[in-house]
Design a protein around this motif. Structure first.
Motif, PDB file in Angstrom:
ATOM      1  N   GLU A   1      30.726  22.260  23.613  1.00  0.00           N
ATOM      2  CA  GLU A   1      30.966  23.468  22.820  1.00  0.00           C
ATOM      3  C   GLU A   1      31.526  23.105  21.448  1.00  0.00           C
ATOM      4  O   GLU A   1      31.114  23.660  20.419  1.00  0.00           O
ATOM      5  CB  GLU A   1      31.933  24.391  23.559  1.00  0.00           C
ATOM      6  N   TRP A   2      32.469  22.170  21.431  1.00  0.00           N
ATOM      7  CA  TRP A   2      33.071  21.767  20.166  1.00  0.00           C
ATOM      8  C   TRP A   2      32.052  21.085  19.257  1.00  0.00           C
ATOM      9  O   TRP A   2      31.973  21.366  18.056  1.00  0.00           O
ATOM     10  CB  TRP A   2      34.250  20.827  20.437  1.00  0.00           C
ATOM     11  N   LEU A   3      31.241  20.186  19.806  1.00  0.00           N
ATOM     12  CA  LEU A   3      30.254  19.476  19.003  1.00  0.00           C
ATOM     13  C   LEU A   3      29.272  20.443  18.335  1.00  0.00           C
ATOM     14  O   LEU A   3      28.988  20.323  17.136  1.00  0.00           O
ATOM     15  CB  LEU A   3      29.478  18.493  19.877  1.00  0.00           C
ATOM     16  N   LYS A   4      28.793  21.398  19.104  1.00  0.00           N
ATOM     17  CA  LYS A   4      27.773  22.315  18.590  1.00  0.00           C
ATOM     18  C   LYS A   4      28.374  23.422  17.735  1.00  0.00           C
ATOM     19  O   LYS A   4      27.863  23.700  16.634  1.00  0.00           O
ATOM     20  CB  LYS A   4      27.002  22.933  19.767  1.00  0.00           C
ATOM     21  N   ASN A   5      29.429  24.051  18.228  1.00  0.00           N
ATOM     22  CA  ASN A   5      29.932  25.269  17.588  1.00  0.00           C
ATOM     23  C   ASN A   5      31.075  25.035  16.605  1.00  0.00           C
ATOM     24  O   ASN A   5      31.509  25.971  15.935  1.00  0.00           O
ATOM     25  CB  ASN A   5      30.395  26.262  18.658  1.00  0.00           C
ATOM     26  N   VAL A   6      31.550  23.805  16.536  1.00  0.00           N
ATOM     27  CA  VAL A   6      32.622  23.498  15.583  1.00  0.00           C
ATOM     28  C   VAL A   6      32.177  22.375  14.649  1.00  0.00           C
ATOM     29  O   VAL A   6      31.962  22.601  13.464  1.00  0.00           O
ATOM     30  CB  VAL A   6      33.932  23.128  16.307  1.00  0.00           C
ATOM     31  N   TRP A   7      32.013  21.153  15.184  1.00  0.00           N
ATOM     32  CA  TRP A   7      31.711  20.018  14.304  1.00  0.00           C
ATOM     33  C   TRP A   7      30.433  20.251  13.507  1.00  0.00           C
ATOM     34  O   TRP A   7      30.434  20.204  12.275  1.00  0.00           O
ATOM     35  CB  TRP A   7      31.602  18.727  15.124  1.00  0.00           C
TER      36      TRP A   7
END
Length: 496
Positions: free
Chosen positions: A215-221
């Protein structure tokens, strides 16, 4: 009706054709390698300015890693935070954000200052390791438009820079933002269970990176990068270290998206990275607080700060003398490098006077002598003299900080037409400048020799030790003195 179908079919075909041309890059290394890593404008620009500015400037203590160290048990920053603000469970990093007001931030004045300093590209740290975005973001509520200054810092500054034909750079340091992954060196991984980085509050989890990895890789980073690309079209995207913690598939998706979008904008752009974090086939290497010891065949960058310590503003921040900043620029350019110089604004949006003086001094020198810097290329050797730069890159940063150049140190550059050679003395050599590296060079084709900033032609002669130039009186400007040697045709080859 048949005619409409034909027109419609032709229109779709045309759109598909345009799309196919625009989607030049696929998210794989071989396809991305087709990108020319270093645009000519960057090789010509030589000097850029960026700045570490965010909520970490509110405590103005330690350095820009304050949000990490305040959670690091036993660290002096943790002790300072507890004494000054209380336990992080009572006063977390997010509690600094309302005091990050930036009320004196003036993008027009900042852009004008950067232009007066001689910068040809500039921009902010778009996001540091802390998870706080310096642009108007819909990806995260923790952004400068919705909180803190309540200004689109990146967007407003980019607009002011572009009006002055200054290229734009957005730097990203958020690869270490993710918390909770085993083995991941997160900015907040040492926080206690009851401290905010481990909160289950959905909003706090976004600031502190407390999310599932995918989730972090796609929606944040990735989402933050794409958002800045879409909204601001930066000429350079620059990465701090630790991209090796980002899966290759996400690195590739970012790069393909950026380069394809840049094709649509018809902009030659650059991706800068450190260490071995992305292939050099389509990116430019950056040395933090360090330089190459000799000429590199491909363009490289050094990012360094105007201070001797922290990248962000802190109390009692010590600023380097102008000579140290200028000499580092000259040495970098002589070796096919470009400089990204960091400054350190206060939380209220003021740029301290001691930093301004260095920037303005740099600009004063470049207005007189910029011909020897801008749009130049390295000669066959970088220079001569007793001072040499250490190997080792970032590991040698303390040695670089101690370097002191002498009047015997010379650095060479040349114009792109290969008809003018510049010999830049790092100090006033006296009435006579001896260029030992020109010993044995065929000098019959010399057209003129003069000191930049003056109109008078200088007398010179070839001696057994080298080319000897009579400089005459010392000019008003200090610190470095470029001698311009123009040839009737091309610069002759260096004779050993």
């Amino acid at each position: 009706m048949i005619g409409l179908r034909i027109v419609s079919t032709l229109g779709i075909a045309l759109l598909l054709s345009v799309w196919a041309r625009a989607e030049t890059y696929l998210p794989d290394w071989d396809s991305l390698a087709k990108h020319q890593a270093a645009p000519e404008w960057l090789a010509d620009a030589k000097l850029g300015i960026y700045f570490h500015w965010g909520p970490y400037t509110v405590p103005a203590y330690g350095n820009e890693w304050y949000p990490r160290h305040m959670h690091e048990r036993g660290h002096h920053v943790e002790r300072y935070h507890a004494k000054t603000y209380g336990d992080p469970a009572e006063f977390g990093y997010h509690d600094f954000i309302p005091d990050f007001t930036g009320e004196h931030f003036d993008p027009e004045e900042w852009a004008e200052l950067f232009q007066q300093a001689g910068a040809r590209y500039a921009g902010p740290v778009a996001e540091h390791h802390d998870g706080y975005a310096m642009w108007a973001s819909k990806v995260t509520p923790w952004n400068a438009k919705d909180t803190g200054p309540q200004r689109d810092i990146l967007g407003e500054l980019f607009n002011s820079l572009e009006q002055r034909n200054i290229k734009t750079i957005a730097t990203f340091h958020h690869a270490r933002h993710l918390s909770g992954r085993s083995g991941w060196d997160s900015h907040y991984h040492q926080a206690k269970p009851d401290w905010p980085p481990n909160s289950e509050d959905p909003k706090l989890r976004l600031l502190y990176g407390n999310l599932p990895e995918e989730e972090w890789l796609k929606n944040v980073w990735l989402a933050k990068l794409n958002e800045v690309i879409d909204q601001y079209q930066p000429d350079i995207i620059w990465f701090d270290s630790w991209l090796d913690q980002i899966p290759a598939s996400y690195q590739q998706r970012f790069a393909a998206y950026y380069l394809n979008e840049a094709n649509k904008w018809q902009k030659p752009v650059a991706i800068i990275r450190k260490q071995n974090d992305l292939p050099l086939s389509f990116t430019i290497n950056d040395h933090e607080k360090a330089r190459e010891p000799d000429i590199e065949p491909v363009l490289w960058m050094t990012d360094d700060t105007i201070s001797t310590g922290s990248w962000s503003y802190t109390q009692h921040l010590r600023i380097k003398p102008l000579s140290q900043v200028l000499h580092a620029l000259i040495d970098t350019v002589s070796k096919n490098g470009v400089v990204l110089l960091n400054i350190s604004p206060k939380a209220d949006g003021t740029i301290p006077q001691d930093q301004r003086e260095v920037l303005l001094g740099l600009g004063d020198w470049l207005r007189v002598n910029g011909e020897a810097i801008y749009a130049t290329r390295p000669w066959v050797i970088a220079g001569e003299g007793p001072t040499s730069e250490p190997h080792g890159g970032f590991a040698s940063r303390k040695e670089f900080l101690k370097l002191q150049y002498t009047k015997e140190d010379i650095r060479f550059t040349r114009n792109k037409e290969n008809s003018v050679l510049y010999a830049i003395a790092m100090g006033w050599p006296g009435e006579t400048l001896l260029l030992r590296s020109l010993k044995g060079m065929e000098l019959d084709e010399v057209h003129s020799v003069r000191l930049l900033g003056t109109d008078a032609e200088l007398k010179w002669q070839q001696t057994s030790q080298g080319m000897e130039v009579q400089l005459g009186q010392k000019p008003d400007y200090q610190l470095a003195f470029p001698v311009r040697i123009e040839f009737k045709q091309n610069i002759p080859l260096l004779v050993p």
